[in-house]
Design a protein around this motif. Structure first.
Motif, PDB file in Angstrom:
ATOM      1  N   GLY A 121     -16.968 -41.006   6.038  1.00  0.00           N
ATOM      2  CA  GLY A 121     -16.428 -40.128   5.003  1.00  0.00           C
ATOM      3  C   GLY A 121     -17.319 -38.919   4.749  1.00  0.00           C
ATOM      4  N   VAL A 122     -18.628 -39.149   4.667  1.00  0.00           N
ATOM      5  CA  VAL A 122     -19.576 -38.055   4.469  1.00  0.00           C
ATOM      6  C   VAL A 122     -19.478 -37.069   5.634  1.00  0.00           C
ATOM      7  N   LEU A 126     -18.304 -33.173   5.394  1.00  0.00           N
ATOM      8  CA  LEU A 126     -19.199 -32.101   5.845  1.00  0.00           C
ATOM      9  C   LEU A 126     -18.531 -31.264   6.941  1.00  0.00           C
ATOM     10  N   ASP A 127     -17.933 -31.950   7.883  1.00  0.00           N
ATOM     11  CA  ASP A 127     -17.274 -31.280   9.003  1.00  0.00           C
ATOM     12  C   ASP A 127     -16.088 -30.431   8.530  1.00  0.00           C
ATOM     13  N   GLN A 132     -18.862 -33.378  -0.954  1.00  0.00           N
ATOM     14  CA  GLN A 132     -19.171 -33.689  -2.348  1.00  0.00           C
ATOM     15  C   GLN A 132     -20.598 -33.201  -2.604  1.00  0.00           C
ATOM     16  N   PRO A 133     -20.988 -33.108  -3.874  1.00  0.00           N
ATOM     17  CA  PRO A 133     -22.325 -32.547  -4.172  1.00  0.00           C
ATOM     18  C   PRO A 133     -23.486 -33.221  -3.444  1.00  0.00           C
ATOM     19  N   ASP A 134     -23.415 -34.539  -3.225  1.00  0.00           N
ATOM     20  CA  ASP A 134     -24.549 -35.210  -2.578  1.00  0.00           C
ATOM     21  C   ASP A 134     -24.348 -35.403  -1.068  1.00  0.00           C
ATOM     22  N   ASP A 135     -23.296 -34.814  -0.481  1.00  0.00           N
ATOM     23  CA  ASP A 135     -23.064 -34.906   0.960  1.00  0.00           C
ATOM     24  C   ASP A 135     -23.932 -33.891   1.694  1.00  0.00           C
ATOM     25  N   THR A 136     -24.907 -34.407   2.439  1.00  0.00           N
ATOM     26  CA  THR A 136     -25.773 -33.547   3.249  1.00  0.00           C
ATOM     27  C   THR A 136     -25.996 -34.226   4.595  1.00  0.00           C
ATOM     28  N   ILE A 137     -26.468 -33.480   5.543  1.00  0.00           N
ATOM     29  CA  ILE A 137     -26.783 -34.070   6.840  1.00  0.00           C
ATOM     30  C   ILE A 137     -27.938 -35.052   6.706  1.00  0.00           C
ATOM     31  N   GLU A 138     -28.846 -34.788   5.768  1.00  0.00           N
ATOM     32  CA  GLU A 138     -29.949 -35.725   5.527  1.00  0.00           C
ATOM     33  C   GLU A 138     -29.417 -37.049   4.979  1.00  0.00           C
TER      34      GLU A 138
END
Length: 172
Positions: A121-122, A126-127, A132-138
């Motif tokens: 989902g993340v 991203l793609d 969402q606010p806390d969705d990052t590649i990290e």
């Protein structure tokens, strides 16, 4: 004892033996069918475990490729499609497992499924450009790394259930 009484006793013993042998043969056949049914169930369970374990790990590898490609701006449709196919194959196998595996193993399997779903989902958000606010590649990398312990626990629970291992990694 006269000969006629002996003949009657021999006849009764013969009929009794014939009847008893039929009953014993039927009982043995029932026991063999029960044993074969248990063996078939065990084989189905083992095959299900192999499928769930293999597809979960393949899914993790496909998602690792997805994370790496996103991190290096090398994402292609092929990588997206492989990840989607791996996630879908995992979900189908998980659905089968829900109908077959015991609760003790299903809990570990559910944890793996949940973590795969969250990570996917993340990545999709991203793609798609709608994180969402806390969705990052990290975060995706962290979620990916966090998959190893549940995968190991799931595999160990399966091995324990099949009788090829003696201990569960969580002490259960």
């Amino acid at each position: 004892m006269d000969a006629s009484l002996a003949a009657v006793l021999v006849g009764i013993a013969g009929v009794g033996g014939t009847l008893a042998s039929g009953y014993l043969a039927q009982r043995d056949a029932h026991e063999v069918r029960r044993w074969e049914g248990e063996r078939q169930h065990r084989d189905n369970l083992r095959d299900c475990y192999i499928g769930v374990n293999g597809r979960s790990r393949a899914c993790r590898y496909a998602l690792a490729d997805y994370v790496q490609a996103m991190a290096t701006d090398a994402l292609t449709d092929d990588i997206r499609q492989r990840a989607a196919a791996a996630v879908n194959a995992h979900r189908v196998q998980f659905d089968q497992a829900q109908m077959l595996v015991p609760d003790s193993v299903l809990e570990d399997t559910r944890v793996v499924n949940e973590k795969i779903s969250i990570l996917y989902g993340v990545l999709r958000r991203l793609d798609g450009g709608v994180p969402q606010p806390d969705d990052t590649i990290e975060q995706a990398r962290s979620l990916l790394n966090d998959l190893w312990p549940p995968l190991k626990a799931m595999r160990q629970a399966m091995r324990l259930d099949l009788g090829v291992s003696q201990t569960h990694p969580t002490g259960r």
